[in-house]
Design an enzyme around this catalytic site. Structure first.
Site, PDB file in Angstrom:
ATOM      1  N   ARG A  32      29.234  34.491  44.628  1.00 15.63           N
ATOM      2  CA  ARG A  32      28.615  35.723  45.174  1.00 15.63           C
ATOM      3  C   ARG A  32      27.086  35.683  45.010  1.00 15.63           C
ATOM      4  O   ARG A  32      26.344  36.078  45.894  1.00 15.63           O
ATOM      5  CB  ARG A  32      29.154  36.963  44.454  1.00 15.63           C
ATOM      6  CG  ARG A  32      30.661  37.109  44.464  1.00 15.63           C
ATOM      7  CD  ARG A  32      31.184  37.874  45.663  1.00 15.63           C
ATOM      8  NE  ARG A  32      32.624  38.049  45.554  1.00 15.63           N
ATOM      9  CZ  ARG A  32      33.533  37.220  46.062  1.00 15.63           C
ATOM     10  NH1 ARG A  32      33.175  36.180  46.784  1.00 15.63           N
ATOM     11  NH2 ARG A  32      34.827  37.447  45.901  1.00 15.63           N
ATOM     12  N   GLU A 176      48.203  44.507  39.900  1.00 17.71           N
ATOM     13  CA  GLU A 176      47.582  44.128  41.178  1.00 17.71           C
ATOM     14  C   GLU A 176      48.314  42.966  41.854  1.00 17.71           C
ATOM     15  O   GLU A 176      48.033  41.799  41.577  1.00 17.71           O
ATOM     16  CB  GLU A 176      46.106  43.742  40.970  1.00 17.71           C
ATOM     17  CG  GLU A 176      45.415  43.375  42.288  1.00 17.71           C
ATOM     18  CD  GLU A 176      43.949  42.954  42.132  1.00 17.71           C
ATOM     19  OE1 GLU A 176      43.467  42.839  41.003  1.00 17.71           O
ATOM     20  OE2 GLU A 176      43.293  42.732  43.159  1.00 17.71           O
ATOM     21  N   LYS A 218      47.506  48.517  42.176  1.00 16.15           N
ATOM     22  CA  LYS A 218      46.347  48.101  42.975  1.00 16.15           C
ATOM     23  C   LYS A 218      46.839  47.098  44.029  1.00 16.15           C
ATOM     24  O   LYS A 218      46.810  45.887  43.797  1.00 16.15           O
ATOM     25  CB  LYS A 218      45.280  47.471  42.063  1.00 16.15           C
ATOM     26  CG  LYS A 218      44.092  46.876  42.832  1.00 16.15           C
ATOM     27  CD  LYS A 218      42.929  46.515  41.926  1.00 16.15           C
ATOM     28  CE  LYS A 218      41.850  45.787  42.710  1.00 16.15           C
ATOM     29  NZ  LYS A 218      40.583  45.634  42.006  1.00 16.15           N
ATOM     30  N   SER A 260      40.008  45.642  48.373  1.00 14.29           N
ATOM     31  CA  SER A 260      39.464  45.537  49.735  1.00 14.29           C
ATOM     32  C   SER A 260      39.831  44.208  50.393  1.00 14.29           C
ATOM     33  O   SER A 260      39.910  44.131  51.626  1.00 14.29           O
ATOM     34  CB  SER A 260      37.951  45.759  49.752  1.00 14.29           C
ATOM     35  OG  SER A 260      37.269  44.850  48.925  1.00 14.29           O
ATOM     36  N   GLY A 261      40.005  43.161  49.600  1.00 12.61           N
ATOM     37  CA  GLY A 261      40.618  41.930  50.088  1.00 12.61           C
ATOM     38  C   GLY A 261      39.865  41.127  51.139  1.00 12.61           C
ATOM     39  O   GLY A 261      40.461  40.276  51.790  1.00 12.61           O
ATOM     40  N   ARG A 291      34.404  43.412  46.449  1.00 13.38           N
ATOM     41  CA  ARG A 291      33.446  43.030  47.499  1.00 13.38           C
ATOM     42  C   ARG A 291      32.976  44.206  48.345  1.00 13.38           C
ATOM     43  O   ARG A 291      31.800  44.315  48.687  1.00 13.38           O
ATOM     44  CB  ARG A 291      34.068  41.953  48.402  1.00 13.38           C
ATOM     45  CG  ARG A 291      34.087  40.589  47.769  1.00 13.38           C
ATOM     46  CD  ARG A 291      35.051  39.663  48.463  1.00 13.38           C
ATOM     47  NE  ARG A 291      36.446  39.981  48.179  1.00 13.38           N
ATOM     48  CZ  ARG A 291      37.484  39.333  48.689  1.00 13.38           C
ATOM     49  NH1 ARG A 291      37.282  38.329  49.529  1.00 13.38           N
ATOM     50  NH2 ARG A 291      38.711  39.661  48.359  1.00 13.38           N
TER      51      ARG A 291
HETATM   52  C1  5MM Z   1      36.054  41.440  41.703  1.00 14.87           C
HETATM   53  O1  5MM Z   1      36.921  40.322  41.913  1.00 14.87           O
HETATM   54  C2  5MM Z   1      38.041  40.278  41.031  1.00 14.87           C
HETATM   55  C3  5MM Z   1      38.101  39.006  40.260  1.00 14.87           C
HETATM   56  O2  5MM Z   1      38.374  37.920  41.068  1.00 14.87           O
HETATM   57  P1  5MM Z   1      38.483  36.425  40.410  1.00 14.87           P
HETATM   58  O3  5MM Z   1      39.330  36.519  39.196  1.00 14.87           O
HETATM   59  O4  5MM Z   1      39.094  35.651  41.533  1.00 14.87           O
HETATM   60  O5  5MM Z   1      37.108  35.986  40.098  1.00 14.87           O
HETATM   61  C4  5MM Z   1      39.321  40.529  41.839  1.00 14.87           C
HETATM   62  O6  5MM Z   1      40.485  40.478  41.062  1.00 14.87           O
HETATM   63  C5  5MM Z   1      39.206  41.897  42.416  1.00 14.87           C
HETATM   64  O7  5MM Z   1      39.318  42.844  41.384  1.00 14.87           O
HETATM   65  C6  5MM Z   1      40.269  42.182  43.436  1.00 14.87           C
HETATM   66  O8  5MM Z   1      40.572  41.063  44.233  1.00 14.87           O
HETATM   67  C7  5MM Z   1      39.778  43.265  44.363  1.00 14.87           C
HETATM   68  O9  5MM Z   1      38.501  42.910  44.813  1.00 14.87           O
HETATM   69  P2  5MM Z   1      38.217  42.963  46.370  1.00 14.87           P
HETATM   70  O10 5MM Z   1      36.933  42.215  46.529  1.00 14.87           O
HETATM   71  O11 5MM Z   1      39.382  42.304  47.031  1.00 14.87           O
HETATM   72  O12 5MM Z   1      38.110  44.448  46.660  1.00 14.87           O
END
Ligand code: 5MM
Length: 338
Positions: A32, A176, A218, A260-261, A291
């Site tokens: 990121r 989640e 989640k 948000s995925g 994200r």
């Molecule tokens: C913020 O990203 C979280 C951690 O991801 P990694 O373990 O892959 O580094 C991730 O679990 C996040 O909490 C969820 O995927 C939801 O985030 P998004 O970006 O999908 O809203």
């Protein structure tokens, strides 16, 4: 113990508020940061996450923040632990406790999340550092044949074991299960997979005696894969998502906080808004975005101290718009405002 869990759930599940997922692992946050030309170091991660939790007024629309283990041990410039900075804004600090995913043996293309060993013991430190809830993410790749039943059952078992350990330790578990939107599948296939995944998850939670009133789900929204030619409008996403949730999620679960995925910030807000305009549901329907809350913040920040105010304004804006979407009061015209 059960009154602690209830108090935490009540502090997190509040009308017009959602969660900030700031728990990127070290490789993910490096990716990121790289996108905006910032090197990922302990100091840059601390600076970035300090600005997030210190955003003025963030507690008006954010009720909890999911932190990475490193962040839970970090302090703001004035020496205040970052978890305490969040708590002082009325934002409950939590911790991602899974140790990431690996290939699932004998199931090509499927993955399994690990991290259960020693989990109960790890909570002693996390609680002392201020964490009141935890998060564990299982990931499901989608194709015509994936995920396999083996992957759905194995991940459900791990999610349920994790959730039971959390509750025994006085920690509210965020469960989640993420059906990925990276494929070229249509929305019907996402609905089919999400229904099967959630069916297995709630079956396992019951086997492990997880108290549904003291957890947060989640999940992904039901959307077409990014590579699908036919994308879906918010009304269609809302209808498909609610149909699956109504079949699978008991009314005892207090809150469903979507990930948000990979949706754009505006899509994620518009879809949540459509879900909340669809009428009364048994659960609070909110957001737990990573994200979709942080994309504009990173773009504004770019690693420069001089940009902290602009970055915080970007976060405050997305939090406010998603807060409105939680109440079904978002309008795309609001994107134009500060
Ligand atoms: C913020 O990203 C979280 C951690 O991801 P990694 O373990 O892959 O580094 C991730 O679990 C996040 O909490 C969820 O995927 C939801 O985030 P998004 O970006 O999908 O809203």
């Amino acid at each position: 113990m059960s009154s602690d869990l209830q108090a935490t759930v009540e502090a997190m599940v509040r009308p017009g508020r959602g969660l900030l997922a700031a728990d990127e692992s070290t490789p993910t946050i490096a990716k990121r940061f790289k996108a905006v030309g910032v090197e990922s170091t302990e100091a840059s991660r601390r600076a970035y996450r300090s600005l997030l939790v210190a955003t003025p007024g963030l507690g008006e629309h954010i009720s909890g923040v999911i932190l990475f283990e490193e962040t839970l041990g970090q302090k703001a410039d004035d020496g205040t632990p970052l978890a305490q900075v969040a708590a002082s804004q009325g934002i409950v600090p939590g911790i991602k406790v899974d140790a990431g995913k690996i290939a699932l043996a004998h199931a090509p293309g499927d993955e399994i999340t690990q991290g259960l060993d020693g989990l109960a013991k790890r909570f002693e430190v996390y609680k002392a550092q201020g964490a009141r809830f935890a998060k564990w993410r299982a990931v499901y790749n989608v194709s015509a044949t994936l995920p396999s039943w083996l992957a759905m059952q194995a991940n459900a078992e791990s999610l349920a074991r994790y959730a039971a350990i959390c509750q025994e330790q006085g920690i509210v578990p965020i469960v989640e299960p993420e059906v990925l939107m990276d494929g070229d599948n249509d929305i019907a296939r996402c609905a089919q997979v999400t229904e099967s995944v959630l069916g297995e998850v709630f079956h396992a939670l019951r086997r492990h005696g997880v108290v549904l009133e003291h957890m947060i789900l989640k999940p992904n929204m039901v959307v077409p894969g990014k590579g699908c030619a036919k994308q879906a409008a918010p009304g269609e996403v809302a209808q498909a998502t609610l149909a699956v949730l109504r079949r699978c999620v008991p009314a005892a679960v207090p809150g469903i906080f979507f990930l948000s995925g990979g949706q754009s910030p505006q899509e994620a807000t518009a879809n949540l808004d459509a879900i909340n305009r669809a009428g009364a549901q048994p659960w609070v329907l909110s957001f737990s975005y990573g994200r979709a809350l942080q994309e504009t913040v990173l773009q504004a920040w770019q690693g420069k101290a001089a940009n902290i105010g602009a970055a915080q304004a970007a976060l405050a804006k997305r939090a406010r718009l998603n807060g409105a979407a939680c109440l079904g009061r978002y309008d795309a015209a609001m994107e134009a405002g500060a």
